[in-house]
Design a protein around this motif. Structure first.
Motif, PDB file in Angstrom:
ATOM      1  N   VAL A  25       0.819  -1.219   0.000  1.00 35.74           N
ATOM      2  CA  VAL A  25       0.000   0.000   0.000  1.00 35.74           C
ATOM      3  C   VAL A  25       0.851   1.266   0.000  1.00 35.74           C
ATOM      4  O   VAL A  25       0.468   2.274  -0.579  1.00 35.74           O
TER       5      VAL A  25
ATOM      6  N   SER B 255       3.571   2.644  -3.564  1.00 44.48           N
ATOM      7  CA  SER B 255       3.172   2.907  -4.946  1.00 44.48           C
ATOM      8  C   SER B 255       3.433   4.344  -5.371  1.00 44.48           C
ATOM      9  O   SER B 255       3.638   4.608  -6.540  1.00 44.48           O
TER      10      SER B 255
ATOM     11  N   ALA C  55       9.029   7.072   3.146  1.00 54.97           N
ATOM     12  CA  ALA C  55       7.911   7.014   4.084  1.00 54.97           C
ATOM     13  C   ALA C  55       8.389   6.698   5.494  1.00 54.97           C
ATOM     14  O   ALA C  55       7.803   7.148   6.466  1.00 54.97           O
TER      15      ALA C  55
ATOM     16  N   GLY D 237      -5.006   8.979  -1.697  1.00 52.20           N
ATOM     17  CA  GLY D 237      -5.349   7.917  -2.645  1.00 52.20           C
ATOM     18  C   GLY D 237      -4.777   6.550  -2.322  1.00 52.20           C
ATOM     19  O   GLY D 237      -4.900   5.641  -3.128  1.00 52.20           O
TER      20      GLY D 237
HETATM   21  C1  HEC Z   1      -1.612   7.828  -3.485  1.00 54.53           C
HETATM   22  C2  HEC Z   1      -0.224   8.105  -3.283  1.00 54.53           C
HETATM   23  C3  HEC Z   1       0.394   7.746  -1.929  1.00 54.53           C
HETATM   24  C4  HEC Z   1       0.319   6.556  -1.259  1.00 54.53           C
HETATM   25  C5  HEC Z   1      -0.336   5.262  -1.712  1.00 54.53           C
HETATM   26  C6  HEC Z   1       1.058   6.744  -0.026  1.00 54.53           C
HETATM   27  N1  HEC Z   1       1.569   8.011   0.035  1.00 54.53           N
HETATM   28 FE1  HEC Z   1       2.785   8.744   1.470  1.00 54.53          FE
HETATM   29  N2  HEC Z   1       2.986  10.497   0.433  1.00 54.53           N
HETATM   30  C7  HEC Z   1       2.363  10.780  -0.764  1.00 54.53           C
HETATM   31  C8  HEC Z   1       2.769  12.082  -1.209  1.00 54.53           C
HETATM   32  C9  HEC Z   1       2.291  12.774  -2.486  1.00 54.53           C
HETATM   33  C10 HEC Z   1       3.672  12.567  -0.234  1.00 54.53           C
HETATM   34  C11 HEC Z   1       4.410  13.909  -0.234  1.00 54.53           C
HETATM   35  C12 HEC Z   1       3.580  14.810   0.602  1.00 54.53           C
HETATM   36  C13 HEC Z   1       4.155  16.147   0.782  1.00 54.53           C
HETATM   37  O1  HEC Z   1       5.167  16.482   0.168  1.00 54.53           O
HETATM   38  O2  HEC Z   1       3.556  16.857   1.590  1.00 54.53           O
HETATM   39  C14 HEC Z   1       3.785  11.551   0.779  1.00 54.53           C
HETATM   40  C15 HEC Z   1       4.579  11.663   1.920  1.00 54.53           C
HETATM   41  C16 HEC Z   1       4.668  10.715   2.919  1.00 54.53           C
HETATM   42  C17 HEC Z   1       5.386  10.878   4.152  1.00 54.53           C
HETATM   43  C18 HEC Z   1       6.147  12.103   4.584  1.00 54.53           C
HETATM   44  C19 HEC Z   1       5.053  12.883   5.264  1.00 54.53           C
HETATM   45  C20 HEC Z   1       5.335  14.227   5.691  1.00 54.53           C
HETATM   46  O3  HEC Z   1       4.343  14.795   6.165  1.00 54.53           O
HETATM   47  O4  HEC Z   1       6.452  14.692   5.534  1.00 54.53           O
HETATM   48  C21 HEC Z   1       5.198   9.748   4.891  1.00 54.53           C
HETATM   49  C22 HEC Z   1       5.714   9.445   6.297  1.00 54.53           C
HETATM   50  C23 HEC Z   1       4.356   8.872   4.100  1.00 54.53           C
HETATM   51  N3  HEC Z   1       4.050   9.479   2.899  1.00 54.53           N
HETATM   52  C24 HEC Z   1       3.933   7.631   4.523  1.00 54.53           C
HETATM   53  C25 HEC Z   1       3.096   6.801   3.794  1.00 54.53           C
HETATM   54  C26 HEC Z   1       2.597   5.532   4.289  1.00 54.53           C
HETATM   55  C27 HEC Z   1       2.920   4.930   5.657  1.00 54.53           C
HETATM   56  C28 HEC Z   1       1.809   5.017   3.301  1.00 54.53           C
HETATM   57  C29 HEC Z   1       0.996   3.717   3.350  1.00 54.53           C
HETATM   58  C30 HEC Z   1      -0.110   3.733   4.278  1.00 54.53           C
HETATM   59  C31 HEC Z   1       1.825   5.958   2.175  1.00 54.53           C
HETATM   60  N4  HEC Z   1       2.601   7.023   2.529  1.00 54.53           N
HETATM   61  C32 HEC Z   1       1.173   5.778   0.968  1.00 54.53           C
HETATM   62  C33 HEC Z   1       1.517   9.947  -1.457  1.00 54.53           C
HETATM   63  C34 HEC Z   1       1.182   8.655  -1.122  1.00 54.53           C
END
Ligand code: HEC
Length: 91
Positions: free
Chosen positions: A36, A39, A46, A67
């Motif tokens: 999850v 992707s 993360a 998403g």
């Molecule tokens: C649909 C796309 C998508 C998926 C699937 C996704 N992410 Fe993300 N995530 C993002 C994006 C886009 C960013 C960058 C956000 C930003 O720059 O504020 C991000 C940033 C992060 C960050 C840094 C957050 C921060 O606030 O600095 C973390 C931790 C993270 N994701 C954890 C996860 C985890 C754990 C999962 C699984 C549950 C996950 N992500 C699944 C799109 C996704």
């Protein structure tokens, strides 16, 4: 020119996912996190910061809003797995 770019991205993808898999501790929820949470960005992005369980819940909720696709029960498992294995020390 297009072909060169294509080959470049094919070579990068498998290398980064192998790296991420090796880093994850075993446990319930590991496969879900791999599926999850990798992707849109690498798992190393993360998981580089540690969080308390409520913080992980917020992160996972916000990824769901962006998403990430899983059921509520799966997101619960993901939060528990992350809170257990990527907990902020002292929290
Ligand atoms: C649909 C796309 C998508 C998926 C699937 C996704 N992410 Fe993300 N995530 C993002 C994006 C886009 C960013 C960058 C956000 C930003 O720059 O504020 C991000 C940033 C992060 C960050 C840094 C957050 C921060 O606030 O600095 C973390 C931790 C993270 N994701 C954890 C996860 C985890 C754990 C999962 C699984 C549950 C996950 N992500 C699944 C799109 C996704």
């Amino acid at each position: 020119m297009k072909n060169i770019l294509l080959i470049g991205s094919l070579l990068c993808l498998p290398a980064s996912s192998v790296f991420a898999q090796d880093k994850l501790p075993e446990g319930e929820g590991k496969a879900l996190v791999q599926k999850v949470c990798s992707s849109c960005h690498g798992l190393d992005t993360a998981l580089e910061k540690k969080h308390t369980e409520p913080e992980w819940k917020t992160v996972v909720d916000s990824m769901a809003g962006r998403g990430a696709e899983a059921t509520d029960a799966e997101f619960d498992l993901i939060v528990k797995y992350l809170a257990k294995n990527f907990a902020r020390p002292g929290a």
